[in-house]
Scaffold this motif. Sequence first.
Motif: not given
Lengths: 297, 255
Positions: A103-112, A170-176
């Motif tokens: 979720l941490f990864v997803a938030l950073i990548m998703g918002i960016g 990283l992988v899971l966060g990327f898709h989220t």
Amino acid sequence: MIKQLGAAVGVMWLAATLVFFALRLLPGDAISAQIIDGGLSPAQIEARRIALGLDQPLLLQYGRWLGGALSGDLGVSLLDGQPVTVIIAQQLTPTITLALAALFVALIMGIGLGCAAGLGAALAQIALDLALSAPIYWTGTLAIWLFAVVLDWLPSSGAAGATGLILPSLVLGFHTAGSIGRVLAANVQATIPADFVLTARMKGLPERVIVWRHILRVSLLPTVNVIALQASFLLSGVVITEMLFIRPGIGRVLLDAVIRQDYPVVQGIVLWIGLVYLLINAAADMLYRQLDPRVAA
Amino acid sequence: MRLFLILLLLVISAPLLATHDPMATDTTVQRQPPTAEHLLGTDALGRDVWSRLAVGGCRTFSIAAGASGIALLPGIIFGLVISAVPRRVIAATDIMLNAVLAFPSLIFALIVLTLLGQGAVSLTLAVGLAQIAPTIRVVRGAAATVRTEGYLESARSLGAAPGRLLFVHLLPNIAPTLFAYAGVVFSYSLLNSAALSFLGLGGEPGIPDWGVLLAEGRQAFRTAPWIALGAGLAITASVMIVNRMANQVGRHPRR
């Protein structure tokens, strides 16, 4: 709030009840499966059925199960007799750890990515498209190959230590991030022509301030729901990620239980998913009230 | 749209372009890299990867299409009907919908597979059923946006029957939204059915589809990446094309 809570508990009860009856109305279960590969005698099997209460009328079984569930007893696994609550509890640490990291990864990548794509960056849009189209079992395979085999930077599997967590999250966060970013990009696009953005621009504010304070703040609000939904999905068991990276977790337990038709375990996990959904949604509602003064009441 | 039609044509015609029997094993050519004889190389049992990819695509697409039908038809009808009933009356359906929406579609399909047992038909059903509730929600939302339009009011005052109102007046006006959503359902169906096949729940062992191919190629990816490469790219490209089409239709509804 109380009404919502009531509805949510109703949702959990309904989901569990549907699964209970659906699982029992259909032929085949772990006990009969044991006849096929276990070589038990019919008498032994009958004895196990009676011990597990499977010979009793359906409604009585249901009442007993519901009563048990209410007092925190979800029955035992048909396969090894371990209590379902223990089986689930054992998986909580790895499941929650992975979910939080992803979720941490997803938030950073998703918002960016979402912000960049909304402002018109083609590359960010492509990354979001990729996150939504590529199946995780493909990107996961590629990531393991690249980072664990070719570059040899990170271990590909195992739950031990922080390094084993990097690649799967990283992988899971990327898709989220794909789901979060897509909604955010649409919101950003819709906010750009708004009057208050125009005003900010006319005041001569720097572009960075306009994006951060004016556009992003408004655009992020509606993504709270998407983030909550994705968070509850991450906690519901990420079957494929856990399999790819050989991690313990709810997803793997569910997959095993499904393959072996271990009903009590499947039911327990259904309740877990309902509980997660309930808690996360309540939290998201509260957060939304905090963030948006318009709905605060 | 054009890209999607090309993709569809490719997938449908691909089995004709298969150069070998996708099931025929050949121990003399195990895990060979691509050659003129085997365009995409061979797998661990010496089967021709290109032929398996070509035949598998057809299977993957049929399952995804079947699942989309199972999700869309009842989902649209039910969603339309629900949209016409006052909210108070359908509180029970709301709770039911929410109960289903709590589950990620893959997990839902996985649990349905427990009930149905494995196999291509169960797989199609499981993936399709998992998406009925989201469809209902989208249809209801779309119907709510046009509910107060003037043409519905005038049709109502002319005495149109409720069924006619829904299916003749309302449905065509939300058709672009639904068409775009159908694309989304299709790509989820493709991803989920391939995921379940990847997990080994697709039924008959050995019969190729893109999920099975990826699962077979994953283990040997370091030494023989060509086994999984085609399937991985094919799934990604297909889903991307379908998503893009859905986006376009959603953005320019009047075309």
